[in-house]
Design a protein around this motif. Structure first.
Motif, PDB file in Angstrom:
ATOM      1  N   UNK A  87       0.909  -1.245  -0.014  1.00  0.00           N
ATOM      2  CA  UNK A  87      -0.086   0.026  -0.086  1.00  0.00           C
ATOM      3  C   UNK A  87       0.875   1.242  -0.098  1.00  0.00           C
ATOM      4  N   UNK A  88       1.745   1.390   0.993  1.00  0.00           N
ATOM      5  CA  UNK A  88       2.863   2.414   0.801  1.00  0.00           C
ATOM      6  C   UNK A  88       3.434   2.640  -0.473  1.00  0.00           C
ATOM      7  N   UNK A  89       3.962   1.500  -0.931  1.00  0.00           N
ATOM      8  CA  UNK A  89       4.680   1.730  -2.451  1.00  0.00           C
ATOM      9  C   UNK A  89       3.753   2.243  -3.465  1.00  0.00           C
TER      10      UNK A  89
ATOM     11  N   UNK B 191       3.902 -14.317  -4.369  1.00  0.00           N
ATOM     12  CA  UNK B 191       5.124 -14.930  -5.089  1.00  0.00           C
ATOM     13  C   UNK B 191       5.786 -15.302  -3.934  1.00  0.00           C
ATOM     14  N   UNK B 192       5.557 -16.929  -3.736  1.00  0.00           N
ATOM     15  CA  UNK B 192       6.241 -17.586  -2.471  1.00  0.00           C
ATOM     16  C   UNK B 192       5.499 -16.794  -1.174  1.00  0.00           C
ATOM     17  N   UNK B 193       6.157 -16.189  -0.392  1.00  0.00           N
ATOM     18  CA  UNK B 193       5.484 -15.590   0.667  1.00  0.00           C
ATOM     19  C   UNK B 193       5.093 -14.105   0.771  1.00  0.00           C
ATOM     20  N   UNK B 194       5.559 -13.469  -0.441  1.00  0.00           N
ATOM     21  CA  UNK B 194       5.587 -12.101  -0.588  1.00  0.00           C
ATOM     22  C   UNK B 194       4.429 -11.602  -1.369  1.00  0.00           C
ATOM     23  N   UNK B 195       3.668 -10.742  -0.702  1.00  0.00           N
ATOM     24  CA  UNK B 195       2.509 -10.088  -1.452  1.00  0.00           C
ATOM     25  C   UNK B 195       3.016  -9.418  -2.418  1.00  0.00           C
ATOM     26  N   UNK B 196       2.419  -9.606  -3.673  1.00  0.00           N
ATOM     27  CA  UNK B 196       2.933  -8.886  -4.792  1.00  0.00           C
ATOM     28  C   UNK B 196       1.764  -8.097  -5.821  1.00  0.00           C
ATOM     29  N   UNK B 197       0.558  -8.310  -5.233  1.00  0.00           N
ATOM     30  CA  UNK B 197      -0.631  -7.499  -5.845  1.00  0.00           C
ATOM     31  C   UNK B 197      -1.912  -7.846  -4.701  1.00  0.00           C
ATOM     32  N   UNK B 198      -2.452  -6.929  -4.947  1.00  0.00           N
ATOM     33  CA  UNK B 198      -3.813  -7.035  -4.012  1.00  0.00           C
ATOM     34  C   UNK B 198      -4.948  -6.030  -4.438  1.00  0.00           C
TER      35      UNK B 198
ATOM     36  N   UNK C 207       5.952  -3.164  -8.352  1.00  0.00           N
ATOM     37  CA  UNK C 207       6.459  -2.824  -9.780  1.00  0.00           C
ATOM     38  C   UNK C 207       7.144  -3.994 -10.414  1.00  0.00           C
ATOM     39  N   UNK C 208       7.964  -4.835  -9.499  1.00  0.00           N
ATOM     40  CA  UNK C 208       8.460  -5.864 -10.247  1.00  0.00           C
ATOM     41  C   UNK C 208       7.770  -7.019 -10.780  1.00  0.00           C
ATOM     42  N   UNK C 209       6.424  -6.847 -10.561  1.00  0.00           N
ATOM     43  CA  UNK C 209       5.626  -8.009 -11.029  1.00  0.00           C
ATOM     44  C   UNK C 209       4.380  -7.477 -11.904  1.00  0.00           C
ATOM     45  N   UNK C 210       4.574  -6.264 -12.453  1.00  0.00           N
ATOM     46  CA  UNK C 210       3.577  -5.484 -13.413  1.00  0.00           C
ATOM     47  C   UNK C 210       3.492  -6.304 -14.682  1.00  0.00           C
ATOM     48  N   UNK C 211       2.573  -6.153 -15.563  1.00  0.00           N
ATOM     49  CA  UNK C 211       2.468  -6.701 -16.629  1.00  0.00           C
ATOM     50  C   UNK C 211       2.584  -8.183 -16.880  1.00  0.00           C
TER      51      UNK C 211
END
Length: 348
Positions: free
Chosen positions: A21-23, A56-63, A90-94
């Motif tokens: 959210x902050x990013x 992606x693994x344990x990281x939330x990359x989209x919400x 940003x690293x997981x867009x498109x």
């Protein structure tokens, strides 16, 4: 790399999305984010939001956050989901993550069976048009009349019932679609405004009766967020600036609130039409539309010849039936009473 997966977070897990959210929304103050997660994401009541994430693994990359609001749709009320805080790292867009999430919650909303439509305020409408979201209202400004007597005072809690009565009576008088406002709505709004030095002001007549309410906020510069006022005291000006987008979810529920025009020469009729909806296939098909001056319903036809049958994409149907655009695709279009007045301007 581990496989990406989608799921809804538990209440205890929702705070894990704060980093994303902050990013994604650096313009929001820390105070606002703290309010949002305390009131919308982590509250104990049944109206806490849902957060669908892609990991992606344990990281939330989209919400995507789905915030519930009680919405009046003509003479019916529904708990609908307001889509906010849609973000991808940003690293997981498109990579199609947003598309996958939107299709997922479309199907979840449809399966739950209680939501005629969903809505959002787009940062960029081009992101949502491929999913058949379409604008349904414009931003409204208010200009006080010069030849009326009134005073403006800051809201105090002893005027709570008067403010709520004004809000709902005004919205019901001029609008077919709006978020119902109660004490909980007001309490949350006040907490939200406090994060940005906001306030509510009331327009009073000589007898101290409420005829308007103005909401403003802003840390660096105060700006009007909403100003509604009885038409005897002010003019409501359509800015022609598109504001909210909506998308029909349960076509069968939505159509119940559509009827024939009062001046129609017929008390009831049946029309044939084809609806194209590639993302919610349950809506897609050819129908007989049975309609009268009170309501209507759809009867789905199987293996019907669609030659010379008027076709509507679900986006075209949404825009037309919300009264935002006109349609001339069929002779019967002129007989339909579309919705009048779509007043949804909530921020989150």
């Amino acid at each position: 790399m581990e496989e990406k997966g989608m799921r809804y977070l538990s209440r205890e897990e929702k705070g894990l999305t704060k980093k994303l959210y902050r990013e994604a929304f650096p313009e929001d103050s820390d105070q606002f984010m703290d309010y949002y997660y305390a009131e919308k994401a982590s509250s104990d009541d049944d109206n806490s939001n849902e957060i669908l994430v892609c990991e992606d693994g344990k990281e939330i990359v989209a919400m995507s956050h789905l915030n519930p609001y009680l919405v009046r749709l003509r003479d019916r009320e529904y708990w609908l989901k307001y889509i906010v805080a849609v973000a991808t790292k940003e690293t997981h867009r498109r990579q199609g993550l947003m598309r996958s999430m939107i299709i997922q919650f479309f199907q979840d909303m449809y399966r739950e069976g209680e939501e005629p439509f969903t809505f959002l305020q787009p940062a960029n409408p081009a992101y949502y048009e491929p999913f058949d979201f379409t604008f349904v209202n414009n931003y409204i400004e208010t200009q006080m009349l010069e030849d009326v007597q009134y005073k403006i005072v800051e809201f105090t809690q002893d005027r709570e019932m008067a403010l709520l009565a004004f809000w709902n009576q005004f919205l019901e008088r001029y609008n077919d679609v709006f978020c119902v406002r109660d004490s909980q709505y007001l309490e949350r709004l006040q907490k939200e405004l406090a994060t940005e030095n906001g306030k509510i002001e009331l327009v009073l007549d000589e007898q101290e009766r409420v005829h308007g309410a103005k909401i403003s906020w802003g840390i660096k510069k105060s700006e009007v967020r909403e100003f509604i006022c009885d038409h005897e005291f002010a003019k409501m000006l359509d800015t022609k600036k598109p504001y909210m987008m909506a998308r029909i979810i349960r076509l069968d529920l939505f159509i119940e609130s559509i009827c024939l025009r009062e001046d129609s020469l017929k008390v009831g009729d049946t029309y044939k039409l084809r609806i194209i909806d590639s993302l919610i296939p349950q809506n897609d098909g050819t129908y007989l539309w049975h309609i009268n001056r009170e309501s209507s319903y759809l009867e789905k036809l199987e293996n019907e010849d669609t030659l010379n049958v008027p076709e509507f994409t679900i986006a075209e149907l949404t825009s037309w039936l919300f009264g935002y655009t006109e349609s001339h695709k069929a002779d019967f279009c002129s007989q339909i009473q579309t919705l009048k007045g779509i007043f949804i301007d909530e921020v989150v």
